[in-house]
Structures are given as structure tokens and as C-alpha cells.
Design an enzyme around this catalytic site. Structure first.
Site, PDB file in Angstrom:
ATOM      1  N   HIS A   1       0.543  -0.930   0.183  1.00 32.18           N
ATOM      2  CA  HIS A   1       0.520  -0.168  -0.164  1.00 32.18           C
ATOM      3  C   HIS A   1       0.716   1.651   0.207  1.00 32.18           C
ATOM      4  O   HIS A   1       2.126   1.200   0.012  1.00 32.18           O
ATOM      5  CB  HIS A   1      -0.832  -0.118   1.257  1.00 32.18           C
ATOM      6  CG  HIS A   1      -2.169  -0.974   0.992  1.00 32.18           C
ATOM      7  ND1 HIS A   1      -1.941  -2.311   1.765  1.00 32.18           N
ATOM      8  CD2 HIS A   1      -3.343  -0.559   0.673  1.00 32.18           C
ATOM      9  CE1 HIS A   1      -3.252  -2.363   1.151  1.00 32.18           C
ATOM     10  NE2 HIS A   1      -3.632  -1.912   0.785  1.00 32.18           N
ATOM     11  N   LYS A  18      -0.615   5.656   4.711  1.00 32.70           N
ATOM     12  CA  LYS A  18      -1.824   4.123   5.479  1.00 32.70           C
ATOM     13  C   LYS A  18      -0.877   4.519   6.420  1.00 32.70           C
ATOM     14  O   LYS A  18       0.205   3.794   6.443  1.00 32.70           O
ATOM     15  CB  LYS A  18      -1.293   3.088   4.315  1.00 32.70           C
ATOM     16  CG  LYS A  18      -2.285   1.948   5.429  1.00 32.70           C
ATOM     17  CD  LYS A  18      -3.213   0.641   4.096  1.00 32.70           C
ATOM     18  CE  LYS A  18      -4.067  -0.361   5.271  1.00 32.70           C
ATOM     19  NZ  LYS A  18      -5.129   0.749   5.619  1.00 32.70           N
TER      20      LYS A  18
HETATM   21  N1  LIG Z   1     -13.077  -0.771   2.997  1.00 32.84           N
HETATM   22  C1  LIG Z   1     -12.757  -0.472   2.253  1.00 32.84           C
HETATM   23  O1  LIG Z   1     -12.971  -0.889   0.836  1.00 32.84           O
HETATM   24  C2  LIG Z   1     -11.157   0.609   2.184  1.00 32.84           C
HETATM   25  C3  LIG Z   1     -10.889   0.734   0.939  1.00 32.84           C
HETATM   26  C4  LIG Z   1     -10.107   1.343   0.964  1.00 32.84           C
HETATM   27  C5  LIG Z   1      -9.430   2.051   2.415  1.00 32.84           C
HETATM   28  N2  LIG Z   1     -10.282   2.147   3.585  1.00 32.84           N
HETATM   29  C6  LIG Z   1      -9.871   2.248   5.031  1.00 32.84           C
HETATM   30  O2  LIG Z   1     -10.263   3.333   5.342  1.00 32.84           O
HETATM   31  C7  LIG Z   1      -9.790   4.096   6.203  1.00 32.84           C
HETATM   32  C8  LIG Z   1      -9.230   5.666   5.328  1.00 32.84           C
HETATM   33  O3  LIG Z   1      -8.844   5.708   4.602  1.00 32.84           O
HETATM   34  P1  LIG Z   1      -7.953   6.627   3.653  1.00 32.84           P
HETATM   35  O4  LIG Z   1      -7.085   6.557   2.831  1.00 32.84           O
HETATM   36  O5  LIG Z   1      -9.280   7.904   2.623  1.00 32.84           O
HETATM   37  O6  LIG Z   1      -7.630   8.038   4.938  1.00 32.84           O
HETATM   38  P2  LIG Z   1      -7.510   9.365   4.554  1.00 32.84           P
HETATM   39  O7  LIG Z   1      -6.593   9.495   5.622  1.00 32.84           O
HETATM   40  O8  LIG Z   1      -7.794  10.066   3.258  1.00 32.84           O
HETATM   41  O9  LIG Z   1      -9.141  10.118   5.125  1.00 32.84           O
HETATM   42  C9  LIG Z   1      -9.730   9.545   6.253  1.00 32.84           C
HETATM   43  C10 LIG Z   1     -10.409  11.102   7.052  1.00 32.84           C
HETATM   44  O10 LIG Z   1     -10.899  10.639   7.668  1.00 32.84           O
HETATM   45  C11 LIG Z   1     -10.739  12.025   8.605  1.00 32.84           C
HETATM   46  N3  LIG Z   1     -11.287  11.744   9.861  1.00 32.84           N
HETATM   47  C12 LIG Z   1     -10.574  11.072  11.069  1.00 32.84           C
HETATM   48  N4  LIG Z   1     -10.849  11.223  12.201  1.00 32.84           N
HETATM   49  C13 LIG Z   1     -12.273  11.994  11.790  1.00 32.84           C
HETATM   50  C14 LIG Z   1     -13.098  11.802  12.676  1.00 32.84           C
HETATM   51  N5  LIG Z   1     -13.146  12.216  14.313  1.00 32.84           N
HETATM   52  N6  LIG Z   1     -13.984  12.719  12.574  1.00 32.84           N
HETATM   53  C15 LIG Z   1     -14.553  13.320  10.834  1.00 32.84           C
HETATM   54  N7  LIG Z   1     -13.847  12.986  10.223  1.00 32.84           N
HETATM   55  C16 LIG Z   1     -12.141  12.061  11.015  1.00 32.84           C
HETATM   56  C17 LIG Z   1      -9.893  13.073   8.357  1.00 32.84           C
HETATM   57  O11 LIG Z   1      -9.602  14.084   8.464  1.00 32.84           O
HETATM   58  C18 LIG Z   1      -9.934  12.468   6.892  1.00 32.84           C
HETATM   59  O12 LIG Z   1     -10.089  13.384   5.862  1.00 32.84           O
HETATM   60  C19 LIG Z   1      -8.288   3.684   6.378  1.00 32.84           C
HETATM   61  O13 LIG Z   1      -8.937   3.289   7.160  1.00 32.84           O
HETATM   62  C20 LIG Z   1      -8.004   2.432   5.489  1.00 32.84           C
HETATM   63  O14 LIG Z   1      -7.409   1.206   5.579  1.00 32.84           O
HETATM   64  C21 LIG Z   1     -11.024   0.726   3.302  1.00 32.84           C
HETATM   65  O1  LIG Z   2      -5.442   2.594   1.058  1.00 34.82           O
HETATM   66  C1  LIG Z   2      -5.813   1.856   2.620  1.00 34.82           C
HETATM   67  O2  LIG Z   2      -5.685   2.286   3.254  1.00 34.82           O
HETATM   68  C2  LIG Z   2      -6.221   0.697   2.118  1.00 34.82           C
HETATM   69  N1  LIG Z   2      -6.652  -0.062   3.561  1.00 34.82           N
HETATM   70  C3  LIG Z   2      -7.832  -1.174   3.313  1.00 34.82           C
HETATM   71  C4  LIG Z   2      -7.205  -2.304   4.234  1.00 34.82           C
HETATM   72  O3  LIG Z   2      -6.493  -2.478   5.202  1.00 34.82           O
HETATM   73  O4  LIG Z   2      -7.363  -3.545   3.024  1.00 34.82           O
HETATM   74  C5  LIG Z   2      -8.279  -1.716   1.563  1.00 34.82           C
HETATM   75  C6  LIG Z   2      -7.211  -1.567   1.249  1.00 34.82           C
HETATM   76  C7  LIG Z   2      -6.830  -0.060   0.255  1.00 34.82           C
END
Ligand SMILES: NC(=O)c1ccc[n+]([C@@H]2O[C@H](COP(=O)([O-])OP(=O)(O)OC[C@H]3O[C@@H](n4cnc5c(N)ncnc54)[C@H](O)[C@@H]3O)[C@@H](O)[C@H]2O)c1
Ligand SMILES: O=C(O)C1=N[C@H](C(=O)O)CCC1
Length: 269
Positions: free
Chosen positions: A155, A159
């Protein structure tokens, strides 16, 4: 229309989810919020992302917007997510949780809270990854104990959690295929004179660098051959489309904790 509240609307995922919600025929982008002090407060998330007006302004905190929606989509940070789940449960508002890094205790608490609200929780919402989870379990069960199972995830350098939630779920699915308990056989780092690999262990290794969106490979290494199954995300749009699909699916469902297997109809495969 189903009214959607987007948590972390200025984030990498919050932005792409906002766009997918705005394009979805059954969903309305009803409200957006960010953490207190975020410079995005008061801004239009669509204009911030360059995809047009979302028709809303980013507000501060979930309490400010909880009455505006039928479902909250949360891709933020594990420390914030459980607080959102408590608010959503108290208001009986549905939730889609994609945030990773939740502990086993967090997941137990979510299960308890879900008697009051319907919630989809999954570490990866892309269709292909959910098929990969099923393939990992089936392949492990067919190959059995003679093949070493190893997982490598890559990643981007922003992250925060490791290993990825997806890699942990892949390991869990493979462990279930060979009737092992991941808590007993998971190996997350190797360094120094560690001795020979045991047959039982399931290795999970992490790479972080540049702007890699997300790659997962599961290896089944046996005598004289190996199988490698890889998923590569080309952008965040598959995750975001999955989140929008989950929101449309979960709104109005009976209270309970659901996964993307339920949303995609993969549960019985
Ligand atoms: N399930 C999936 O398919 C999937 C895919 C990608 C990412 N993710 C997960 O999603 C999460 C976010 O990833 P990202 O790359 O978008 O991160 P990022 O840091 O770009 O975005 C997170 C956002 O959440 C906000 N945030 C943090 N604390 C907060 C709060 N208390 N109240 C409101 N907003 C708040 C931050 O300010 C930021 O804008 C991670 O845990 C990642 O692993 C999951
Ligand atoms: O960009 C990230 O952060 C992602 N988080 C998820 C994970 O932890 O598996 C899904 C893939 C992208």
C-alpha cells in the site's frame, strides 16, 4: 431516495465515495462531516474534489448531521469509528464501515451495538477482493496442510495501519480453510535467526511505498510448485462503488452486523 451521510468527506476514500454516491440512482448525498478543526469544514466536498457541487457543506462531527440521513458511510480512522457506531446505534441509523485497524474488542462491541442498527462492516468493499477471500478459503481447504500459506500486501506510504485489514481477512479465510486459528498461527514479522518455518504458520508481510493503491497476493507454496493469487486495485473507485452499493443495500434492513458477502450474495459460496 436514501439519504447518505459521509464521514471523513475530505479524505482519500471520503472523496471517491462522495462522487459514487452522487452518481448512484438510489442515493442522495445528504450530509458530510469531518473531524473538529479540519480545514475542509464549510467547504463543498464535490468542489474540493473537482467533480462538481455535492450540494452540501462539510460540517463538524457526526452529532451535527445524524438527523439528516438514513445511512452513515465511515472510512476514517479506527479511533473515531466506534464513537460513530455508538451514535448511529442510538439513532437507529444504518451504517457502512470500511475503516480498518479495528481490534477484536472493537468488533465484539460492534456486534453488541448491532442489535440496535443495521451495519455492514468489511475491510475491503471491492467485488474482486471479496471473491479473492472465498478463493483463499477454498484453495487452502483443497491443498490442505502440505502447502505453506503466505500473504504479502502493498500500500501507499500514507497508510496508517499494518497489516492491511484485507491481508488480515485473507489470512483468516485461509486459516479457516485449513481449520487453524489465526490468533495461534499468524506470523507478522521475521528477522534474525528465526529457525525453520513451521508448517502451521501463516505469514503476513507488509510493504509501504509511494502511491500504491493496494495489492494483495496469497501464496500457497508446496513441494515443487506454488500457486499465487493476486488482486491489484487500479484506483480507489472499486472500494467506493462497493461502499455505495452497501449503503443502498443496508438502508432499511433489520438490525444486525453484515459483511460484503451479504451485500454481494457470496455468503454461501
Ligand atoms: N474497506 C475498504 O474497502 C477500504 C478501502 C480503502 C481504505 N479503507 C480504509 O479507510 C480508512 C480511510 O482511508 P483513507 O485513505 O481515505 O484515509 P484518509 O486519511 O485520506 O481519510 C480519512 C479521513 O477521515 C477524517 N477523520 C479522521 N478522524 C475523524 C473524525 N473523528 N471525525 C470525522 N472525520 C475524521 C480525516 O480528517 C480524513 O479526511 C482507512 O482505515 C483505510 O484502511 C478501507
Ligand atoms: O488505502 C488503504 O488504506 C486501504 N485499506 C484497506 C485495507 O487496509 O485493507 C483496503 C485497501 C486500501
Amino acid at each position: 431516495m436514501i439519504n447518505v451521510i459521509i464521514a471523513g468527506a475530505a479524505g482519500r476514500m471520503g472523496q471517491r465515495i462522495g462522487y459514487m454516491v452522487s452518481q448512484h440512482p438510489e442515493l442522495n448525498y445528504a450530509a458530510a462531516f469531518e473531524a473538529a478543526g479540519s480545514p475542509s469544514i464549510g467547504r463543498d466536498p464535490g468542489e474540493m474534489g473537482g467533480w462538481g457541487s455535492a450540494g452540501v457543506r462539510i460540517e463538524e462531527g457526526l452529532e451535527a448531521v445524524i438527523d439528516k440521513g438514513d445511512v452513515v458511510i465511515d472510512f476514517t480512522f479506527h479511533a473515531a469509528t466506534m464513537g460513530f457506531a455508538k451514535i448511529a446505534a442510538a439513532h437507529k441509523t444504518a451504517m457502512v464501515i470500511g475503516t480498518t485497524g479495528l481490534s477484536a474488542e472493537n468488533l465484539d462491541e460492534l456486534k453488541t451495538l448491532s442489535v440496535d442498527f443495521p451495519c455492514v462492516q468489511a475491510p475491503n468493499m471491492a467485488v474482486g477482493v471479496n471473491v479473492l477471500f472465498k478463493l483463499a478459503e477454498k484453495t487452502a481447504s483443497i491443498l490442505g496442510d502440505d502447502y505453506n500459506i503466505e500473504i504479502v500486501e502493498l500500500h501507499h506510504n500514507k497508510k496508517k495501519d499494518a497489516p492491511s485489514g484485507t491481508a488480515l481477512k485473507l489470512a483468516e479465510m485461509a486459516a479457516s480453510g485449513v481449520n487453524r486459528n489465526l490468533a495461534e498461527v499468524g506470523v507478522y514479522e521475521r528477522n534474525g535467526i528465526i529457525g525453520e518455518r513451521t508448517m502451521e504458520e501463516i505469514g503476513v508481510q507488509t510493504v509501504r511505498g509511494g502511491d500504491i493503491v493496494g495489492e494483495h497476493t496469497i501464496y500457497f507454496c508446496g513441494p515443487g510448485e506454488r500457486i499465487e493469487i493476486t488482486h491489484r486495485a487500479h484506483s480507489r473507485d472499486n472500494f467506493a462503488q462497493g461502499a455505495a452499493k452497501a449503503a443502498a443495500w443496508v438502508a432499511g434492513k433489520e438490525p444486525g452486523l453484515y459483511t460484503m458477502f451479504d451485500v454481494l450474495g457470496l455468503q454461501d459460496l
